[in-house]
Design a protein around this motif. Structure first.
Motif, PDB file in Angstrom:
ATOM      1  N   ARG A  25     103.402 121.159 -19.314  1.00 19.67           N
ATOM      2  CA  ARG A  25     104.557 120.552 -19.474  1.00 19.67           C
ATOM      3  C   ARG A  25     105.208 119.941 -20.870  1.00 19.67           C
ATOM      4  N   THR A  26     106.367 119.659 -21.121  1.00 19.81           N
ATOM      5  CA  THR A  26     106.942 119.471 -22.438  1.00 19.81           C
ATOM      6  C   THR A  26     106.867 117.688 -22.557  1.00 19.81           C
ATOM      7  N   ASP A  29     109.107 116.039 -20.309  1.00 19.77           N
ATOM      8  CA  ASP A  29     108.304 115.902 -19.152  1.00 19.77           C
ATOM      9  C   ASP A  29     107.430 114.587 -19.122  1.00 19.77           C
ATOM     10  N   THR A  32     109.507 111.460 -19.029  1.00 22.51           N
ATOM     11  CA  THR A  32     109.937 111.287 -17.580  1.00 22.51           C
ATOM     12  C   THR A  32     109.057 110.488 -16.867  1.00 22.51           C
ATOM     13  N   TYR A  33     107.762 111.273 -16.886  1.00 21.97           N
ATOM     14  CA  TYR A  33     106.527 110.683 -16.477  1.00 21.97           C
ATOM     15  C   TYR A  33     106.226 109.303 -16.616  1.00 21.97           C
TER      16      TYR A  33
END
Ligand code: CA2
Length: 140
Positions: A25-26, A29, A32-33
């Motif tokens: 995951r970037t 990401d 957002t998490y």
């Protein structure tokens, strides 16, 4: 509950290299998490990433009197930065240290953490989930 999340050098490269250690995951990401986890616990988060030690120090100083908790993954500065240690001590804001990988199971130079000397708790090896756990602990 206002939380400042600080991420150190190279974390913006997440998902680009070393997926075996840091996952696929970037960094976007991860942001957002963290926002989703904050919403889950009713916390307000500001997320800041920098490749510069001084910028991280300035962000910690600017948090004085404004935030209730700090979550920090100082990345490589974890193992070198007395300046970040001093800044966290100076503001005396409850701080939780997070690492995506388990630094105690990696090279010996990653075993020493200056941040651990001042953090209330250190969470290692839980990947993105470590940030959620840190938010949960600060919100308790
Ligand atoms: O496990 C962690 O979260 C670390 O803080 C990550 C740092 C490392 O220096 C610490 O020892 C442990 C590294 C940040 C990310 O580095 C990347 C390098 C290449 C590709 C993707 C990420």
């Amino acid at each position: 509950m206002k939380i400042l999340v600080l991420n150190g050098p190279n974390l913006n490269m997440l998902g680009i290299r070393e997926p075996d250690i840091y996952g696929k995951r970037t960094y976007a990401d991860l942001e957002t998490y963290i926002h989703n986890a904050a919403e889950e616990f009713g916390a307000e988060v500001e997320i800041f990433q920098s490749n510069y030690e001084g910028e991280l120090v300035t962000h910690i100083q600017n948090a004085y009197g404004k935030v209730d908790g700090i979550i920090i993954n100082a990345a490589a500065y974890t193992h070198t930065s007395v300046a970040i240690l001093d800044a966290i001590k100076a503001v005396a804001i409850p701080t939780i240290e997070v690492h995506l990988s388990d630094i105690q199971q990696r090279e010996s130079f990653r075993h020493l953490s200056y941040i651990s000397m001042v953090a209330q708790q250190t969470i290692c090896g839980m990947g993105f989930e470590g940030y959620r756990e840190a938010i949960r602990l600060l919100c308790m």
